[in-house]
Design a protein around this motif. Structure first.
Motif, PDB file in Angstrom:
ATOM      1  N   LEU A 287       0.394   3.899  -3.034  1.00  0.00           N
ATOM      2  CA  LEU A 287      -0.051   5.275  -2.803  1.00  0.00           C
ATOM      3  C   LEU A 287       0.994   6.295  -3.266  1.00  0.00           C
ATOM      4  O   LEU A 287       0.639   7.337  -3.826  1.00  0.00           O
ATOM      5  CB  LEU A 287      -0.397   5.487  -1.327  1.00  0.00           C
TER       6      LEU A 287
ATOM      7  N   VAL B 185      -0.335   4.555   6.424  1.00  0.00           N
ATOM      8  CA  VAL B 185       0.170   3.178   6.303  1.00  0.00           C
ATOM      9  C   VAL B 185       1.181   2.929   7.414  1.00  0.00           C
ATOM     10  O   VAL B 185       2.163   3.671   7.544  1.00  0.00           O
ATOM     11  CB  VAL B 185       0.826   2.937   4.919  1.00  0.00           C
TER      12      VAL B 185
ATOM     13  N   LEU C  41      -6.219  -0.656  -2.058  1.00  0.00           N
ATOM     14  CA  LEU C  41      -5.724  -0.752  -0.689  1.00  0.00           C
ATOM     15  C   LEU C  41      -6.230  -2.015  -0.012  1.00  0.00           C
ATOM     16  O   LEU C  41      -7.384  -2.389  -0.174  1.00  0.00           O
ATOM     17  CB  LEU C  41      -6.180   0.462   0.129  1.00  0.00           C
ATOM     18  N   SER C  42      -5.365  -2.623   0.757  1.00  0.00           N
ATOM     19  CA  SER C  42      -5.829  -3.709   1.621  1.00  0.00           C
ATOM     20  C   SER C  42      -5.965  -3.113   3.014  1.00  0.00           C
ATOM     21  O   SER C  42      -5.252  -2.166   3.377  1.00  0.00           O
ATOM     22  CB  SER C  42      -4.833  -4.868   1.616  1.00  0.00           C
TER      23      SER C  42
ATOM     24  N   PRO D  75       0.804  -1.223   0.000  1.00  0.00           N
ATOM     25  CA  PRO D  75       0.000   0.000   0.000  1.00  0.00           C
ATOM     26  C   PRO D  75       0.840   1.277   0.000  1.00  0.00           C
ATOM     27  O   PRO D  75       0.472   2.260  -0.641  1.00  0.00           O
ATOM     28  CB  PRO D  75      -0.853  -0.095   1.260  1.00  0.00           C
ATOM     29  N   ARG D  76       1.966   1.268   0.682  1.00  0.00           N
ATOM     30  CA  ARG D  76       2.827   2.461   0.706  1.00  0.00           C
ATOM     31  C   ARG D  76       3.327   2.778  -0.710  1.00  0.00           C
ATOM     32  O   ARG D  76       3.218   3.897  -1.195  1.00  0.00           O
ATOM     33  CB  ARG D  76       4.008   2.246   1.653  1.00  0.00           C
TER      34      ARG D  76
ATOM     35  N   ALA E 247      -9.354   5.867   1.445  1.00  0.00           N
ATOM     36  CA  ALA E 247      -9.548   6.215   0.030  1.00  0.00           C
ATOM     37  C   ALA E 247     -10.102   7.633  -0.102  1.00  0.00           C
ATOM     38  O   ALA E 247      -9.649   8.413  -0.954  1.00  0.00           O
ATOM     39  CB  ALA E 247     -10.473   5.204  -0.638  1.00  0.00           C
TER      40      ALA E 247
ATOM     41  N   ARG F 275     -10.467   1.385   5.475  1.00  0.00           N
ATOM     42  CA  ARG F 275     -10.101   1.432   4.056  1.00  0.00           C
ATOM     43  C   ARG F 275     -10.885   2.478   3.261  1.00  0.00           C
ATOM     44  O   ARG F 275     -10.319   3.226   2.464  1.00  0.00           O
ATOM     45  CB  ARG F 275     -10.311   0.035   3.457  1.00  0.00           C
TER      46      ARG F 275
ATOM     47  N   LEU G 105      -3.236  -0.348   7.335  1.00  0.00           N
ATOM     48  CA  LEU G 105      -3.780   1.008   7.322  1.00  0.00           C
ATOM     49  C   LEU G 105      -4.077   1.476   8.740  1.00  0.00           C
ATOM     50  O   LEU G 105      -4.484   0.681   9.588  1.00  0.00           O
ATOM     51  CB  LEU G 105      -5.059   1.084   6.487  1.00  0.00           C
TER      52      LEU G 105
END
Length: 185
Positions: free
Chosen positions: A83, A184, A136-137, A79-80, A149, A145, A141
């Motif tokens: 993004l 994250v 994203l998972s 995710p990092r 977003a 989620r 986070l």
């Protein structure tokens, strides 16, 4: 020949989009569009209808192209990284040109009256949020989620404003990286 376009539609689209992007929806006239495209006003009206109809066609094409680039940027499973690549894509879009043109969707949102143009911007933002949400998972986070977003998409609007004020892509990347670090673990 009647009914056959006597101009290169993709070149006309690119020129017209540039005018809308540079001047904004409200400030753009059909004369501006005719001058930029090299297509007479009457031909533009005949081919596309009025200014709003032409803008909506252009914006739809812009949105599809932009969302495809965003989807590509969001492909990493980390995710990092996803993004950061997402924000790089957004920053590249708003810093294009010399001087930079800024953010077409933010500029349009600020000046759009309720109606089809505002709806087109809302659809782009909703689609953007959905792409980020799907990429994203929940693992890793710091917030839920969907909220992550929404925060990411809202941050793109903030970056567009900061770009207008500072004109510094490095500052935009640093600001985006700070948000990513906050979202994250």
């Amino acid at each position: 020949m009647a009914g056959v376009r006597q101009f290169d539609e993709q070149q006309a689209y690119a020129a017209a989009l540039d005018v809308f992007w540079t001047k904004g929806f409200r400030a753009t006239s059909m004369l501006d569009l005719a001058t930029a495209t090299g297509v007479q006003r009457g031909s533009l009206y005949h081919a596309y209808g009025g200014k709003e109809q032409l803008f909506l066609r252009l914006f739809d094409q812009f949105a599809n192209d932009f969302l495809a680039r965003v989807a590509e940027a969001l492909t990493p499973s980390d995710p990092r990284e996803a993004l950061l690549r997402f924000f790089d894509c957004c920053i590249a879009s708003i810093t294009t040109g010399s001087p930079s043109r800024g953010c077409l969707s933010t500029r349009t949102a600020v000046e759009a009256d309720p109606g089809a143009v505002e709806d087109a911007v809302r659809k782009l933002l909703d689609d953007l949020e959905e792409l980020v949400f799907e990429a994203l998972s929940a693992a890793g986070l710091t917030v839920e989620r969907r909220e992550a977003a929404r925060l990411v998409v809202a941050h793109t609007r903030a970056l567009a404003v900061l770009e207008r004020v500072y004109g510094d892509p490095a500052r935009l990347r640093e600001t985006a990286a700070t948000l990513v670090s906050a979202l994250v673990r």
